[in-house]
Design a protein around this motif. Sequence first.
Motif, PDB file in Angstrom:
ATOM      1  N   PHE A 296      -2.565  10.526   2.443  1.00 29.66           N
ATOM      2  CA  PHE A 296      -2.813  10.116   3.352  1.00 29.66           C
ATOM      3  C   PHE A 296      -1.904   8.427   4.072  1.00 29.66           C
ATOM      4  O   PHE A 296      -2.528   7.406   2.908  1.00 29.66           O
ATOM      5  CB  PHE A 296      -4.311  10.255   3.628  1.00 29.66           C
ATOM      6  CG  PHE A 296      -4.593  11.167   4.633  1.00 29.66           C
ATOM      7  CD1 PHE A 296      -4.832  12.557   5.158  1.00 29.66           C
ATOM      8  CD2 PHE A 296      -5.418  12.185   3.490  1.00 29.66           C
ATOM      9  CE1 PHE A 296      -5.409  13.060   5.468  1.00 29.66           C
ATOM     10  CE2 PHE A 296      -6.053  13.061   2.984  1.00 29.66           C
ATOM     11  CZ  PHE A 296      -5.759  13.737   4.431  1.00 29.66           C
ATOM     12  N   ASP A 297      -1.434   8.366   4.241  1.00 26.88           N
ATOM     13  CA  ASP A 297       0.137   7.239   4.641  1.00 26.88           C
ATOM     14  C   ASP A 297      -0.285   6.526   6.420  1.00 26.88           C
ATOM     15  O   ASP A 297      -0.046   7.766   7.183  1.00 26.88           O
ATOM     16  CB  ASP A 297       1.419   7.166   4.283  1.00 26.88           C
ATOM     17  CG  ASP A 297       1.098   5.595   4.287  1.00 26.88           C
ATOM     18  OD1 ASP A 297       0.648   4.332   4.978  1.00 26.88           O
ATOM     19  OD2 ASP A 297       2.640   5.988   3.943  1.00 26.88           O
ATOM     20  N   GLU A 298      -1.311   5.997   6.161  1.00 28.86           N
ATOM     21  CA  GLU A 298      -1.563   5.490   8.165  1.00 28.86           C
ATOM     22  C   GLU A 298      -1.629   6.864   8.576  1.00 28.86           C
ATOM     23  O   GLU A 298      -1.140   6.640   9.761  1.00 28.86           O
ATOM     24  CB  GLU A 298      -1.321   4.392   8.002  1.00 28.86           C
ATOM     25  CG  GLU A 298      -0.877   3.055   7.341  1.00 28.86           C
ATOM     26  CD  GLU A 298      -0.178   1.741   8.000  1.00 28.86           C
ATOM     27  OE1 GLU A 298      -1.385   1.859   9.062  1.00 28.86           O
ATOM     28  OE2 GLU A 298      -0.719   0.844   7.497  1.00 28.86           O
ATOM     29  N   PRO A 299      -3.055   8.064   8.301  1.00 29.73           N
ATOM     30  CA  PRO A 299      -2.439   8.894   9.500  1.00 29.73           C
ATOM     31  C   PRO A 299      -2.887   8.456  10.740  1.00 29.73           C
ATOM     32  O   PRO A 299      -2.452   9.768  11.838  1.00 29.73           O
ATOM     33  CB  PRO A 299      -3.168   9.719   8.413  1.00 29.73           C
ATOM     34  CG  PRO A 299      -3.751   8.801   7.541  1.00 29.73           C
ATOM     35  CD  PRO A 299      -3.274   7.785   7.291  1.00 29.73           C
TER      36      PRO A 299
ATOM     37  N   LYS B 121       1.239  -0.881  -0.243  1.00 24.98           N
ATOM     38  CA  LYS B 121      -0.016  -0.142   0.112  1.00 24.98           C
ATOM     39  C   LYS B 121       0.841   1.117  -0.044  1.00 24.98           C
ATOM     40  O   LYS B 121       0.682   2.689  -1.046  1.00 24.98           O
ATOM     41  CB  LYS B 121      -0.747   0.250   1.338  1.00 24.98           C
ATOM     42  CG  LYS B 121      -1.589  -1.198   1.158  1.00 24.98           C
ATOM     43  CD  LYS B 121      -2.796  -1.035   2.755  1.00 24.98           C
ATOM     44  CE  LYS B 121      -1.745  -0.621   4.002  1.00 24.98           C
ATOM     45  NZ  LYS B 121      -1.038  -2.564   4.571  1.00 24.98           N
ATOM     46  N   SER B 122       2.039   1.812   1.013  1.00 21.00           N
ATOM     47  CA  SER B 122       2.913   2.125   1.051  1.00 21.00           C
ATOM     48  C   SER B 122       3.697   2.998   0.108  1.00 21.00           C
ATOM     49  O   SER B 122       3.939   3.837  -0.536  1.00 21.00           O
ATOM     50  CB  SER B 122       3.631   2.583   2.326  1.00 21.00           C
ATOM     51  OG  SER B 122       2.530   2.365   3.771  1.00 21.00           O
ATOM     52  N   THR B 123       3.528   1.666  -0.802  1.00 25.81           N
ATOM     53  CA  THR B 123       4.794   1.493  -1.953  1.00 25.81           C
ATOM     54  C   THR B 123       3.686   2.130  -2.749  1.00 25.81           C
ATOM     55  O   THR B 123       4.492   3.030  -3.387  1.00 25.81           O
ATOM     56  CB  THR B 123       4.993  -0.580  -2.200  1.00 25.81           C
ATOM     57  OG1 THR B 123       5.494  -0.388  -1.462  1.00 25.81           O
ATOM     58  CG2 THR B 123       6.182  -0.125  -3.915  1.00 25.81           C
TER      59      THR B 123
HETATM   60 MG   LIG Z   1       2.632   1.255   5.525  1.00 25.90          MG
END
Ligand SMILES: [Mg+2]
Lengths: 274, 375
Positions: B157-160, B42-44
């Motif tokens: 938003f990355d896991e905010p 996901k982050s990638t």
């Molecule tokens: Mg991640």
Amino acid sequence: MRADKGTGLALRYVAAVAVTIVFLFPIYWLASISFKTPDEIFASPPAWWPEQIQFANYAVLFKDGDVVTIWNSLVIASVSTVCAMLLGTMCAYSIARFRTGGNLFSDWIISNRMIPPIVIVFPVFLLYVRLGWVDTYIGLIVLYTAFNLPYVIWMMRGYIQDIPLELEESALVDGCTRWQVFWKVVLPMARGGLFATAVFTFVFAWNEFIFALVLTRSEVTTFPVQVTHYFGGQSNFWAKIAAMSMLGTVPIFIAVALLQRFLVRGISLGAVKG
Amino acid sequence: MARLSIRGLHKFYGKFEALKGIDLDIAEGEFCVFVGPSGCGKSTLLRTIAGLEDVDDGAIDIDGEVVNTLRPRDRNIAMVFQNYALYPYLTVFENIAFGLRARKTPDTQVRERVGRAAEMLGITALLDRTPRQLSGGQRQRVAIGRAVVRDARLFLFDEPLSNLDAQLRDGMRAEIKRLHQEIGKTTIYVTHDQIEAMTLADRIVLMRDGLIEQQGAPLDLFERPATRFVASFLGSPQMNFMPCRLERRDGAATIVFADGRTLAFGAERSADLSAHEGRDLVIGIRPEHMSRALPDRPPAAGAAPISVLVDLVQPTGTRTYAQFRIGEVEVTVELPAHIVEHPGTTIDLLVDMTRVVLIDPKTDKVLSNGTGETG
Ligand SMILES: [Mg+2]
Ligand SMILES: Nc1ncnc2c1ncn2[C@@H]1O[C@H](COP(=O)(O)OP(=O)(O)O)[C@@H](O)[C@H]1O
């Protein structure tokens, strides 16, 4: 139980005071000589403190113009420190974030620091004669910058690696260029490390002796070299030695006092990072 | 506002393939949530969109322009990071203004826009503090302020919320959703939390091992999962999965468990399931799709009775989770409070057979989804 604790504490204080005395006494002795009259200096048994504070020993240095060597040292150490910090921090950033030079590059860089300086004195001297850099500011500044670079790169690499990558990425997304990231994020975040490293870099340049001795004549003599001029064949000018040494201690003392809180952290961090 | 379109995206870390061919379209103004277990990419994927990672193959297209080679700063995207990424040496005001300053925005404009963003997030009183003096929730607001103050076309938003405690998380979640409704910008939100995904998303993109497993509206995915993975990922407590056989008994398609117990389908689904009769399958039943059988009332159409011995009771307040075994499998049922209070109780349950899913155990694909809607 309570008594044990009390004696433990007392012993600790005694030990601390003893160590402090051992370290401070030579400095005290130096300072006291610098204020003594010649009679007091050679008194036996020794005079533990000067009868009265008198500045004759210092006045002589100013009158003869010897203090210019302090100025020379200040210029050379300051400029070379600024150069080494600037260049070194940029190199360190490149190595830390882009793996410039591969994994072993920084090891190779720090290994340069392990060369005994004496082995390159002669080649450097010949080179400098060619370049016309003997007895010039530029000569010593370039040399000290080069000497300090590995240390700066090594230390700053550690500090930069400790900066959370997110802070830089966030700046990039927000519209910064790499240069802006370097100035607006990396430098402020590494501020403590910058100061600590700069102090050690400055102290090195301030104290350096061998190259200063070989590469200067009269124009840019640095203060450590000047002190040795007072060791004579027949007699040593202890009063001048002491006064000059005191003058040479002052800038370092000021630097350390101002940056103390960064230094303590710098030393312990450096110790862990190796 | 922006449309995003991704085609055939591959990303390698050395030999490890983190993204294995992503195709994705996000419409203007959509709130899209990437969800999936930790490490699924996901982050990638988010970072390739932001330009923080290079892609090895494929195209990222924003508003009809392929941005693969653009630097992050030229993509006009705002991103909120998991650890807030606030600068400790700057005040809250300067933190929020950071992006504007980097783009050399005139000072009067900076003041005005930071003021407006701070007002929107209720942090006007904090502008002179430094991040160190803020609580986690306040830092999160500042980080969001930093993103909204810029006129970016895409919000990432990355896991905010993952660093906030549960209570704050619920509040901030609602606030992020409200913010999106107000601003209406295209937003991509990464989380591993299925509840966040369900509550926030216009569209969920459920990822697994570098691929998109399924995407669609939250309730679509919840009610019509394409695979066992999707079915198990969404919903809490998880869907129960039990091995079984599908047979025809007394004219109805019937689930037969190894211990001989059965669950019969109603007439409507029976007809649809005839193709799978005689096969070993996995049946998936959500905990909330079982209820207590009331002795004085005949079961609704499509409900199948089963009698179970409860071996664990977990009250949560309004609902109670009770567990029992079918064969080797521990099954959870969600009941109103007070129906079972002690392990060892035998109760009669009704399984809503209109909602169960049937899964091919070999491919883990869902063969038949429930026909009922959640509600
Ligand atoms: Mg991640
Ligand atoms: N910089 C990196 N180098 C090597 N592998 C990475 C890197 N970043 C992520 N990965 C790997 O890629 C996979 C996906 O990571 P990520 O996108 O962060 O997952 P998540 O879905 O949890 O956000 C993980 O297996 C992770 O270990």
